[in-house]
Each structure stands twice: as C-alpha cells, then as structure tokens.
Design an enzyme around this catalytic site. Structure first.
Site, PDB file in Angstrom:
ATOM      1  N   ASP A  96      -4.385 -15.452  -0.116  1.00 42.25           N
ATOM      2  CA  ASP A  96      -3.083 -15.767   0.474  1.00 42.25           C
ATOM      3  C   ASP A  96      -3.234 -17.060   1.276  1.00 42.25           C
ATOM      4  O   ASP A  96      -3.888 -17.081   2.317  1.00 42.25           O
ATOM      5  CB  ASP A  96      -2.645 -14.602   1.353  1.00 42.25           C
ATOM      6  CG  ASP A  96      -1.273 -14.825   1.990  1.00 42.25           C
ATOM      7  OD1 ASP A  96      -0.679 -15.905   1.782  1.00 42.25           O
ATOM      8  OD2 ASP A  96      -0.809 -13.924   2.704  1.00 42.25           O
ATOM      9  N   ASP A 116      -6.517 -16.498   3.503  1.00 43.10           N
ATOM     10  CA  ASP A 116      -6.552 -15.071   3.847  1.00 43.10           C
ATOM     11  C   ASP A 116      -7.192 -14.269   2.711  1.00 43.10           C
ATOM     12  O   ASP A 116      -6.566 -13.990   1.691  1.00 43.10           O
ATOM     13  CB  ASP A 116      -5.129 -14.585   4.118  1.00 43.10           C
ATOM     14  CG  ASP A 116      -5.087 -13.158   4.632  1.00 43.10           C
ATOM     15  OD1 ASP A 116      -6.157 -12.520   4.680  1.00 43.10           O
ATOM     16  OD2 ASP A 116      -3.988 -12.674   4.966  1.00 43.10           O
ATOM     17  N   LYS A 151       1.580  18.670 -23.063  1.00 44.49           N
ATOM     18  CA  LYS A 151       1.477  17.829 -24.256  1.00 44.49           C
ATOM     19  C   LYS A 151       0.053  17.950 -24.792  1.00 44.49           C
ATOM     20  O   LYS A 151      -0.899  17.555 -24.137  1.00 44.49           O
ATOM     21  CB  LYS A 151       1.811  16.372 -23.950  1.00 44.49           C
ATOM     22  CG  LYS A 151       1.888  15.509 -25.197  1.00 44.49           C
ATOM     23  CD  LYS A 151       2.234  14.067 -24.862  1.00 44.49           C
ATOM     24  CE  LYS A 151       2.501  13.278 -26.126  1.00 44.49           C
ATOM     25  NZ  LYS A 151       1.391  13.322 -27.084  1.00 44.49           N
ATOM     26  N   HIS A 205       0.138 -17.517  -3.302  1.00 42.74           N
ATOM     27  CA  HIS A 205      -0.900 -16.535  -3.588  1.00 42.74           C
ATOM     28  C   HIS A 205      -1.624 -16.919  -4.869  1.00 42.74           C
ATOM     29  O   HIS A 205      -0.990 -17.104  -5.916  1.00 42.74           O
ATOM     30  CB  HIS A 205      -0.299 -15.136  -3.754  1.00 42.74           C
ATOM     31  CG  HIS A 205       0.297 -14.588  -2.508  1.00 42.74           C
ATOM     32  ND1 HIS A 205       1.142 -13.496  -2.491  1.00 42.74           N
ATOM     33  CD2 HIS A 205       0.175 -14.976  -1.205  1.00 42.74           C
ATOM     34  CE1 HIS A 205       1.506 -13.225  -1.248  1.00 42.74           C
ATOM     35  NE2 HIS A 205       0.930 -14.121  -0.449  1.00 42.74           N
ATOM     36  N   ARG A 249      13.441 -11.256   4.634  1.00 46.12           N
ATOM     37  CA  ARG A 249      13.619 -12.490   5.399  1.00 46.12           C
ATOM     38  C   ARG A 249      14.959 -13.118   5.050  1.00 46.12           C
ATOM     39  O   ARG A 249      15.488 -12.905   3.952  1.00 46.12           O
ATOM     40  CB  ARG A 249      12.495 -13.482   5.081  1.00 46.12           C
ATOM     41  CG  ARG A 249      11.101 -12.915   5.339  1.00 46.12           C
ATOM     42  CD  ARG A 249      10.010 -13.886   4.988  1.00 46.12           C
ATOM     43  NE  ARG A 249       8.684 -13.311   5.218  1.00 46.12           N
ATOM     44  CZ  ARG A 249       7.547 -13.961   5.120  1.00 46.12           C
ATOM     45  NH1 ARG A 249       7.561 -15.252   4.782  1.00 46.12           N
ATOM     46  NH2 ARG A 249       6.401 -13.361   5.346  1.00 46.12           N
ATOM     47  N   ASP A 273      -3.132  17.333 -27.414  1.00 43.25           N
ATOM     48  CA  ASP A 273      -3.723  16.172 -28.076  1.00 43.25           C
ATOM     49  C   ASP A 273      -4.389  16.634 -29.370  1.00 43.25           C
ATOM     50  O   ASP A 273      -5.586  16.870 -29.426  1.00 43.25           O
ATOM     51  CB  ASP A 273      -4.746  15.513 -27.142  1.00 43.25           C
ATOM     52  CG  ASP A 273      -5.148  14.138 -27.625  1.00 43.25           C
ATOM     53  OD1 ASP A 273      -4.567  13.666 -28.620  1.00 43.25           O
ATOM     54  OD2 ASP A 273      -6.042  13.531 -27.009  1.00 43.25           O
ATOM     55  N   GLU A 299      -2.864  14.799 -20.970  1.00 49.65           N
ATOM     56  CA  GLU A 299      -2.238  13.615 -21.552  1.00 49.65           C
ATOM     57  C   GLU A 299      -0.807  13.438 -21.063  1.00 49.65           C
ATOM     58  O   GLU A 299      -0.333  12.325 -20.875  1.00 49.65           O
ATOM     59  CB  GLU A 299      -2.244  13.707 -23.083  1.00 49.65           C
ATOM     60  CG  GLU A 299      -1.703  12.449 -23.748  1.00 49.65           C
ATOM     61  CD  GLU A 299      -1.584  12.583 -25.249  1.00 49.65           C
ATOM     62  OE1 GLU A 299      -1.029  11.663 -25.877  1.00 49.65           O
ATOM     63  OE2 GLU A 299      -2.033  13.597 -25.789  1.00 49.65           O
ATOM     64  N   GLY A 350       7.191 -16.011  -1.286  1.00 49.55           N
ATOM     65  CA  GLY A 350       8.530 -15.682  -0.811  1.00 49.55           C
ATOM     66  C   GLY A 350       8.714 -16.043   0.653  1.00 49.55           C
ATOM     67  O   GLY A 350       9.778 -15.833   1.224  1.00 49.55           O
TER      68      GLY A 350
END
Length: 807
Positions: free
Chosen positions: A640, A730, A232, A681, A749, A234, A367, A676
């Site tokens: 965290d 954390d 491509k 967070h 989980r 430019d 690009e 979750g």
C-alpha cells in the site's frame, strides 16, 4: 401443577399389544437423533389423529379427536397417551380389530420440529410447549398446553392451538379436510385397509427411455421449508430400470452400464417389486463415509470393493407413473420400498434450513448439496426446482490440447481445457497441470497421443501467449476438474484434474456458471431512499445496485475469505467503525468463518451476501490475504503506497513503479489498483505455501529496500511524524488478520470513490487515486475489452522459490 419427570419407557405401550398378532413395531428406547414428528390418522373405535414428537428416545404421543386446526380460535383437545417407539413413526397399515387400537393407521404427516426454548424436555415438564413444525402439512408455530388435572381424572389432557403467523387459516377447508391421503404412499384410508395401491396414480407401461432430472448450479442454498436438501454425491448418476427381475442400469447420457456395475444390478433385482425406475448415484465411500470419485474410477479398471447405490427418487413404480406426484410423496414411497434393504441405500434429506445444511456440508468436506422443491413433480430436463450448491467448484471440461512438460515431468505439462457454448463453439477455459501422479500422467499421455490434430480446436478465448507451445487434440476426452472460481475473463482459478468421465458426451459439456438462487436478484433492503453519500446524493439503493452490478468482478476477490467491514449506519460522514467478528445480528446471507483459536470471522459467498452487507450499512469491504481453504497460508501480497499530505501524485505513481521493478528483478509479476483514497496498491498473487510470518518478512524486506535506496522519498515505518514528505510503503497489510480494501470495493469517503484495478499502461495517464467512483465504475467495466486483472486470480507465483534464491 408440578409433574415429576418420568424416565422414558415403552412398558405401557408393550403391555397393551400382542406382537404376534399386530404388525406394529415392538421397539425400544433409543438415543434421540433428530427432532422428528409424525401425525398418524387412526380409525380405531373412533377416528382421531395421533401427534408424536421425538423426545428423550421415544415418541411422546397425544391423541387429538378432531385433528389439528389452522384456526387459532379452535382449541383442539389432545389427550396424552403412552410413549411409542421411534420405529412407530414409519408405521402405516392395519391393526387387527380385536387388538388394542384395532383399525387403520395412515401416516398423515411427517417432518421436523423445534421448540422455542431449545429444550423440549423442560417444556414438556412445564406443561407449555411452543413448537415450530416443519412438516408437509403442519407448518409454523403451535402451542401445546397441559390442562389442570382433576383429582379423579386419570387422563392427562392438553390443548393444541395454532399460534398467529403466516400459516393461519380461518376460512375454507381445514387441514384434515384438505389432505385425505397418506404422505408416505398417497393412499386413502380405504386403500390402506385393503392393502391396495393408490388409485390416484396414473397406470401406464414402463417407458424404455427415461431422462434424469438435472439440477441448476446456484450461488447459495434456498431458505424456507418448501425445500429439502440432500448431500451431493461424487459418483455416477444412474437410472435403474427393473422389470420382472431383469435390471438395466443407464448412465446420465443414456449408455447401458449394467455390466460395469453388475453388483448394483444384482442388488436392484432383489427388491420385492416387479417394475420400477430408480434414480440415484453409484459411489464408493471412503473410511469417513464420504463418496470418493477417484476410488470409483479405480474400480472401473480393477473391480474390487463395495459399490453403494444411493437412490433419491422413484418416478415409476409397479405400473404407475409417479412423475406428477410431489417429490416428498415419491420419496416416502421410496423410503418404504428400501426400508429393509442393505445394498440399495435411501438418500436421506433435511427439510428446510438450507444455508445451515450447506455450512455443515462445507465443514465436513463434502462436495456440496442438492436442494429440491418439496412439492415438485419429476421433470426429464434441467430445472430450477432442483438446485445444486457446491462447497468447492467442480465440473466437467473437454481436453483440447496440452503443453510441453518442464523439469523432470514426463509426457505433458498441463491439459488445455474448454467447453461448448450454446452454438457449439469450443471455448478455451484455462489449463490444469495439478492432480497427476506418474502412472496417471503416462495413461493420460497415451490417450492424448491418439487424438493429436494440427489445428487448434478452440474457436474463442485463447490468446497468442496461451497458445504458445501448445499441442492440440480432438476435443473428445471429458475430464472432471476442481477449481476455486471463475475469473472475470472466464478462466479457471487453481484448477486440479480429478479424473476422466465416461458418462457425458464432449458436446454436452458447458460452463456451469452459478446463477442467483432466485431466478432474478431481488434487492430487498430497508430505507432504500436513505442518502449514504450526502455530498454526492447517492442513496442506499444506488450503493446496493452498484454492488450487485459489479458482483461478477468483485466476488472472486472476497468470496470465502474472512472480511473486515467498515460500517457506517448513518452513511458516509457520520460515525463509522470496523467490524471483524461475526455476530448473530448479521443478515442470513452473511455467514461465520473459522479464523482459528475459536474465533469466528465474517464471510459471504454470493450476490445475496453483498446485498446483506449493504443492508447492514457496510461501505467498505476488506478481505484477508488468505482463503478459507488455507487460512494460515496467504495467497496474495499487497504493498500500500500511502503518501503523506505533502506528496504529489506523480511521486505516488513513481513509487508504485519502483515496487513493480523491484519485484520484477526478483522474478515476480505485479498488478496495480487505485486505493480509492490518495494511494496505490501493488499486488502479487502467490501460491498458498508459506506462512504469514514468512510472507510479512519478505514484504518488509522490499519496503526496507525502497527506503534504503531512496530514503528521502520512501519510509518503511508507520510513524506519522517521520513520514512527512515521504510515502509509507505499507507492508503491514500482509500480516495475519490484517486486511486491505478489496478490488472494486467502494470507500466510505466523500466522492464515493472505489478501489479500481488498472493496467500499468493506464497508470501513466491517471490523474488521481479517486478517479473511479460508484457512479462511473460500472460503466468503465462494461466498456472494457479486457479485465486488467483477468489473470490475477489464476497466475499464482512461487514466492518460496524467490525467497530461497535470496538466502
């Protein structure tokens, strides 16, 4: 039989020919550049086909009396003949009757090949070549097997046999009967012998007006040998109309640019033809051979330097409409036309290997690439037979206003950008303040001043906050903008101004949203019925459908970033493990990414990558905090909040707000999402300016501050023994190579929870960190008026300034 390896030589070839009488190339042994093959149909003393393979700097050659067959039961004799020069691979014409091989030669097929072992020289010596052909007519796997040579026999005989694969054909017309014309010129053997143009081409007057075929932006390069791939460029798309020595250069939107690119027009006028329409791109190449749009713009003001015109299509030639001919036939005609030209350049292409071609283009800083169906006609419209895949997103936008300058900057702060929808409503897309030097700022401001209007031209998209302090202009200026991605609420992420464009009308500027490479996303996975969340009854197909459905929200957070994957081949509850390093066993839509020191991480770019992850048993996606473009400079930080089992939900919510407030005191805005699992967070987008160690040290300081202010509630060390009754802040998610679960990613989980972005206001009424699941998350996203993380991807903050103030 053992055969001594002979050094490649053209002595035998040259001794047999008088080059003062034949137009065949004399040639020389050259370095092998690519694995190219050709098949030439040769009507000499008897009609036969010549197979030529580029090996060891020459074309290793075999004469096949009956030609290749797609039927594996047809074992075709192939007599090895003298090596031919590489130049012979483009030869088509007549050899004088009394000369060696006198007769007509047609270029019957061409393309690339590879041998299964990867070493054609070794296979040639062993007498057994397993070859995969990627030609216009020869496709798939073939075997070339050397026969035992008798003592009194001089010829080296081989057999060419089709191996069993999808290209096998046992009934109907064979290859040599089905394809009777040249792939180079579309001529028959009779027309080549007479030196005439193909009669199969439609003869019509050259049209005065002609529109270029346009490509559709897609997320990934298509696979398969039905596609060819070009770089491509430019520059400026230009159609060149040549008639009786007169040349007219026309831009993409129909403007006459002959005077702008006078040197290109002069070069086109020198072509050895009377009438043609050429389609290509005018560029200026930098010292590395990469097209430089900024240099091309500078040329418009001060015409100094060399312009290059790369031509990639030929829809009209010498009174013949070629638009109905397959693309590769048009390109072959074009290649022959430009063979001896220095000023007008032929745009080369690669057959097949789309994903690999794209990866190489990205690694070289290009690009992007243009992908075209090899057998497609030329259509004067935007089609899905031409596709474009961009390494870095870039497109045109219309300027609708500007903001006030700050600091020492003069003129204006940022341009307010927009585009038009299908109903010609002007839609706000964000602002660009980067990419200007002092001179360009002055020039741009002078253009803006002439277009100032009282009312906002934006009909949709702009919030009151975004409109504050704006000066509006008539939406007439079209500019080129490079950016990282679109955010879910349709804003540009990290836009950079690249220059103004004159070859497109403002009303034609639309949002180029990358579509799936296929017209419709196809979910093709094995064992779709397998239950991957046993307690919730969610199947592998349902998990994959979730990833596809939320892809427009999820992908901006993980595209082109190294990923750590939680793989659970047996589903949730079975054995799971982290995978961070790339392996060849991963699906094609998952690619390697350079993570330094020779290491290769895992990356995806599009929805097909998400499907590939699901196919490979991935149940969690954890991205690095940095992007591929600046792997050593993180662009986000994550805290965290990880509670010990004794800590209640209210304490976790309180902890997240404490982090928010501490950051706010330092001048940093933060965003929040559920983990979750049990925690939250708190995330901050930052400008990618600081190294990993600096960023990690800053986040460690925030964690220590939390611990010092409330030691009974928070702890900044990872120790499980010391964490009892407290929340671990954390900060370790912010080290090099560390990861954090992606926004919208599912978790491996029970309950099939996902990590969900929320607003700070929503946090007050949220009762758990695992509220949002694979079953209900998409419904929530569709019902939202605004994405709570809409500006997360655009509002990168200056952490360096914050740290400097703390010193």
């Amino acid at each position: 039989m053992l055969v001594k390896k002979e050094k490649a030589s053209l002595t035998a070839y040259q001794k047999k020919r008088d080059f003062t009488k034949t137009r065949e190339p004399k040639g020389k042994v050259e370095p092998t550049q690519k694995s190219r093959f050709v098949i030439q149909k040769h009507d000499a003393s008897h009609l036969h086909f010549d197979l030529r393979l580029e090996i060891d700097g020459v074309l290793k050659s075999w004469a096949i009396p009956k030609g290749p067959s797609l039927d594996p039961s047809n074992k075709r004799l192939a007599v090895q003949v003298e090596d031919h020069p590489l130049d012979y691979g483009t030869f088509e014409g007549t050899i004088p009757k009394k000369e060696y091989g006198g007769g007509t030669v047609m270029l019957w097929d061409e393309g690339t090949f590879e041998v299964l072992s990867g070493n054609p020289q070794e296979e040639l010596e062993s007498g057994m070549l397993k070859i995969v052909f990627a030609g216009q007519r020869m496709r798939g796997l073939w075997a070339l097997i050397r026969m035992k040579q008798k003592e009194d026999e001089h010829a080296i005989n081989w057999l060419l046999i089709k191996e069993k694969d999808d290209y096998v054909q046992t009934e109907g017309e064979d290859l040599t009967e089905r394809f009777m014309n040249s792939v180079k010129t579309a001529r028959s053997m009779e027309e080549i012998a007479k030196g005439t143009t193909s009669k199969s081409l439609k003869k019509v007057p050259m049209p005065r007006e002609f529109k270029p075929e346009l490509a559709t932006l897609v997320t990934a390069a298509p696979k398969g040998d039905d596609w060819i791939h070009e770089v491509k460029l430019d520059g400026y798309r230009i159609l060149a109309f040549l008639k009786n020595g007169e040349v007219r250069l026309v831009s993409r939107n129909g403007l006459d640019w002959t005077a702008k690119f006078e040197q290109v027009a002069e070069s086109v006028a020198q072509l050895p033809i009377t009438e043609a329409i050429l389609d290509g791109e005018v560029v200026i190449l930098d010292k590395n051979g990469i097209s430089d749009f900024a240099a091309l713009q500078a040329f418009a003001e001060n015409p100094q330097g060399k312009l290059d015109y790369f031509v990639f299509d030929l829809p009209y030639l010498e009174g013949h409409d070629l638009s109905s001919k397959p693309l590769l036939e048009r390109k072959n005609l074009l290649s022959a036309l430009l063979e001896d030209q220095d000023e007008i350049l032929y745009s080369e292409h690669i057959v097949g290997h789309g994903p690999e071609v794209f990866r190489q283009a990205r690694d070289k800083g290009l690009e992007g690439i243009i992908c075209k169906r090899a057998n497609s006609p030329y259509r004067q419209e935007r089609t899905r037979e031409w596709l474009k895949v961009k390494c870095i997103l870039r497109q045109e936008f219309v300027v609708g206003g500007f903001t006030e300058p700050t600091g020492s900057r003069a003129g204006f702060g940022s341009l307010l950008l927009g585009y038009f929808d299908e109903e010609q409503h002007f839609i706000y897309a964000g602002k660009a303040g980067s990419g200007f030097d002092g001179k360009l700022l002055d020039e741009t401001f002078r253009k803006l001043e002439k277009l100032v209007i009282a009312e906002s031209p934006f009909e949709e998209g702009m919030t009151k906050l975004e409109a504050r302090g704006a000066t509006y202009v008539k939406p007439a200026l079209v500019c080129d903008v490079e950016f990282m991605s679109w955010t879910p609420d349709r804003r540009l992420r990290h836009p950079v101004f690249k220059g103004f464009r004159e070859d497109k009308k403002a009303s034609e500027v639309v949002a180029e949203i990358a579509l799936p490479t296929e017209a419709k996303v196809t979910i093709n996975i094995t064992h779709p019925e397998r239950v991957v969340y046993p307690d919730d009854g969610i199947t592998k197909l349902e998990l994959t459908e979730y990833l596809v459905n939320i892809s427009k929200w999820l992908l901006p957070h993980i595209q082109s970033r190294p990923l750590a994957l939680v793989r659970c081949p047996g589903g949730q509850g079975a054995e799971c493990f982290f995978q961070k390093n790339y392996s060849d066993s991963l699906p094609d839509a998952i690619r390697p990414i350079d993570i330094g020191d020779g290491g290769k991480g895992i990356a995806i770019d599009d929805v097909n990558g998400l499907i590939g992850l699901a196919q490979f048993g991935v149940m969690e996606i954890h991205p690095w905090g940095s992007h591929e473009d600046d792997i050593e400079l993180p662009d986000r930080i994550t805290f965290d909040l990880d509670p010990s089992p004794e800590v209640g939900w209210n304490a976790v919510r309180y902890g997240a707000k404490r982090v928010r407030d501490l950051l706010a005191e330092l001048g940093l805005e933060s965003w929040i999402k559920t983990s979750g699992g049990k925690g939250l967070h708190v995330c901050v987008p930052i400008k990618p300016e600081l190294g990993w160690d600096v960023v990690k040290e800053f986040t460690h300081g925030i964690a220590l501050m939390m611990e010092s202010q409330s030691p009974k509630e928070f702890i900044a060390t990872m120790s499980l023994a010391k964490r009892k009754g407290r929340i671990f802040v954390d900060y370790l998610r912010n080290g090099r190579g560390a990861t954090s679960v992606a926004a919208y990613s599912p978790r491996a989980r029970a309950g099939a929870a996902v990590s969900m972005p929320i607003t700070w206001e929503e946090l007050e009424n949220l009762h758990a960190a695992n509220t949002f699941t694979v079953k209900n998350a998409f419904k929530r996203l569709k019902a939202q008026r605004e994405d709570p993380w809409a500006t997360f991807l655009t509002d990168a903050q200056d952490l360096a300034s914050v740290i400097n103030k703390l010193k």
